[in-house]
Design a protein around this motif. Structure first.
Motif, short mmCIF file in Angstrom:
data_model
loop_
_atom_site.label_atom_id
_atom_site.label_comp_id
_atom_site.label_asym_id
_atom_site.label_seq_id
_atom_site.Cartn_x
_atom_site.Cartn_y
_atom_site.Cartn_z
N GLN A 219 -41.08 -8.10 -58.93
CA GLN A 219 -39.91 -7.29 -58.65
C GLN A 219 -40.28 -5.88 -58.19
O GLN A 219 -39.56 -5.26 -57.42
CB GLN A 219 -39.02 -7.19 -59.89
CG GLN A 219 -38.23 -8.46 -60.21
CD GLN A 219 -37.09 -8.68 -59.24
OE1 GLN A 219 -37.29 -9.24 -58.16
NE2 GLN A 219 -35.91 -8.25 -59.61
N ALA A 220 -41.42 -5.37 -58.69
CA ALA A 220 -41.83 -4.01 -58.35
C ALA A 220 -42.26 -3.90 -56.89
O ALA A 220 -42.16 -2.82 -56.29
CB ALA A 220 -42.97 -3.56 -59.26
N GLY A 221 -42.73 -4.99 -56.31
CA GLY A 221 -43.11 -4.97 -54.90
C GLY A 221 -44.57 -4.64 -54.69
O GLY A 221 -45.45 -5.13 -55.40
N SER A 222 -44.84 -3.79 -53.72
CA SER A 222 -46.21 -3.52 -53.28
C SER A 222 -47.00 -2.69 -54.29
O SER A 222 -46.44 -2.04 -55.17
CB SER A 222 -46.19 -2.79 -51.94
OG SER A 222 -45.63 -1.50 -52.10
N LYS A 226 -45.98 0.48 -56.95
CA LYS A 226 -46.35 0.52 -58.37
C LYS A 226 -47.09 1.81 -58.70
O LYS A 226 -46.82 2.46 -59.71
CB LYS A 226 -47.21 -0.70 -58.70
CG LYS A 226 -46.50 -2.03 -58.59
CD LYS A 226 -47.47 -3.18 -58.83
CE LYS A 226 -46.80 -4.53 -58.56
NZ LYS A 226 -47.74 -5.66 -58.72
N LEU A 227 -48.04 2.17 -57.83
CA LEU A 227 -48.82 3.37 -58.08
C LEU A 227 -47.98 4.64 -57.99
O LEU A 227 -48.32 5.66 -58.60
CB LEU A 227 -49.98 3.44 -57.09
CG LEU A 227 -51.07 2.37 -57.25
CD1 LEU A 227 -52.09 2.46 -56.13
CD2 LEU A 227 -51.77 2.51 -58.61
N SER A 228 -46.89 4.59 -57.24
CA SER A 228 -46.02 5.77 -57.11
C SER A 228 -45.15 5.97 -58.34
O SER A 228 -44.48 7.00 -58.47
CB SER A 228 -45.15 5.63 -55.87
OG SER A 228 -44.20 4.60 -56.03
N GLY A 229 -45.13 4.97 -59.24
CA GLY A 229 -44.37 5.12 -60.48
C GLY A 229 -43.01 4.46 -60.48
O GLY A 229 -42.26 4.58 -61.46
N ASP A 230 -42.66 3.74 -59.40
CA ASP A 230 -41.37 3.05 -59.36
C ASP A 230 -41.33 1.94 -60.41
O ASP A 230 -42.25 1.12 -60.50
CB ASP A 230 -41.13 2.42 -57.97
CG ASP A 230 -40.76 3.46 -56.94
OD1 ASP A 230 -40.58 4.63 -57.35
OD2 ASP A 230 -40.67 3.12 -55.75
N LYS A 231 -40.26 1.92 -61.19
CA LYS A 231 -40.11 0.87 -62.19
C LYS A 231 -39.44 -0.34 -61.57
O LYS A 231 -38.57 -0.21 -60.70
CB LYS A 231 -39.29 1.36 -63.39
CG LYS A 231 -40.05 2.31 -64.30
CD LYS A 231 -39.29 2.55 -65.58
CE LYS A 231 -40.10 3.39 -66.56
NZ LYS A 231 -39.37 3.59 -67.84
N PRO A 232 -39.83 -1.54 -61.99
CA PRO A 232 -39.22 -2.75 -61.42
C PRO A 232 -37.80 -2.96 -61.93
O PRO A 232 -37.44 -2.53 -63.03
CB PRO A 232 -40.14 -3.87 -61.92
CG PRO A 232 -40.71 -3.34 -63.20
CD PRO A 232 -40.86 -1.86 -63.00
N SER A 233 -37.00 -3.64 -61.14
CA SER A 233 -35.63 -3.97 -61.54
C SER A 233 -35.65 -5.12 -62.55
O SER A 233 -36.45 -6.05 -62.46
CB SER A 233 -34.81 -4.39 -60.31
OG SER A 233 -33.57 -4.93 -60.72
#
Length: 299
Positions: A219-222, A226-233
């Motif tokens: 769900q987090a994608g690339s 992930k390294l940018s800190g985006d949390k998965p849905s």
């Protein structure tokens, strides 16, 4: 929108779904989801596009059927010369229901294709399938064939998932451990005479955490995101969604949360178990991302 449909059609809605121009299901994004571009915040000015819909999206609203009318009084005996028809007994009803269910299942398997049929109808996981394979099947569960046949298959599997979720919430379930599998019998409604029986892979709590963590990674994608800190849905990690996309995970959570594991009819709480597993999986996901960030810094 749903209230307006119900008022126009004069009935109480029992199920609502959205479909695109190609007949495939359209997933509604919820408040707080993480689509590309950041967190989704829904407000009075939100457009259809914000939640994943378009002006061409078809809204499918199913209404509750009319209540059966009162039975007419039986004619007096000996009044007419007509033969009375034999009433259909319970055995006939159950036989017909079983035939219809078998026919519907066979047709759904044909429309879905072998891979998705195994993932959705056969429990979502083979004995030797790794967590990555289970997670991939979970994410891709709605990839139905194009056209009306694919839409019909998707509607059938969604209805099955809703039936599982309703049965689990109401405790209309019997669970029997069977080696590395679970044999589950459930009734879609209190009035249903026939149980639906499924045999699925049994996940331990640790395995369930690994499966959900693999789902979060997908769900987090690339790697960059992930390294940018985006949390998965986590919008797909709800009891109805899990019941549709991976029955093996759904029934494993139900079995693990039963009040008395020795009693096959003891009720379970999938929502509670899923929330607990998702929390542990998110912690594992965040630890994985920190390890990735540390590796990037030392590279």
């Amino acid at each position: 929108l749903v209230a307006a449909c119900a008022a126009a059609l004069g009935g109480a809605p029992t199920h609502v779904s959205f479909r695109g121009d190609d007949g495939r299901p359209a997933t509604l994004l919820s408040n707080g989801a993480y689509p590309a571009g950041g967190t989704l915040l829904i407000g009075p000015t939100s457009t259809l596009a914000d939640v994943g819909l378009s002006s061409g999206t078809v809204v499918d609203v199913q209404l509750a059927g009319p209540k059966p009318s009162a039975k007419k009084p039986a004619p007096p005996r000996g009044g007419g010369g007509k033969k009375k028809k034999r009433r259909r007994g319970d055995d006939d009803d159950e036989e017909a229901d079983a035939d219809e269910e078998a026919a519907a299942s066979a047709e759904a398997r044909r429309l879905l294709g072998p891979d998705r049929a195994r993932a959705v109808l056969d429990g979502g996981a083979k004995k030797d399938e790794d967590v990555e394979g289970v997670a991939a099947a979970f994410i891709n569960a709605n990839d139905a064939p194009e056209g009306l046949s694919g839409a019909a298959a998707a509607m059938w599997t969604t209805a099955q998932g809703a039936g599982r979720a309703d049965a689990a919430a109401a405790g209309r379930v019997r669970v029997r451990p069977n080696g590395w599998r679970l044999t589950v019998a459930w009734r879609s409604s209190a009035k249903a005479k026939k149980e639906t029986e499924e045999t699925v892979r049994k996940f331990s709590t640790e395995e369930s955490v690994k499966v959900v963590c693999a789902i979060l990674h997908r769900q987090a994608g690339s790697r960059r995101r992930k390294l940018s800190g985006d949390k998965p849905s986590t919008r797909l990690l709800t009891p109805p969604s899990v019941a549709t996309r991976c029955p093996a995970l759904f029934w494993s959570l139900y079995a693990d949360s039963r009040t008395d594991p020795s009693d096959e009819a003891a009720p379970g709480d999938v929502a509670f178990a899923l929330d607990h597993v998702t929390t542990l999986a998110m912690e594992k996901y965040e630890a994985d991302v920190k390890a990735m960030q540390a590796a990037e810094e030392t590279a």
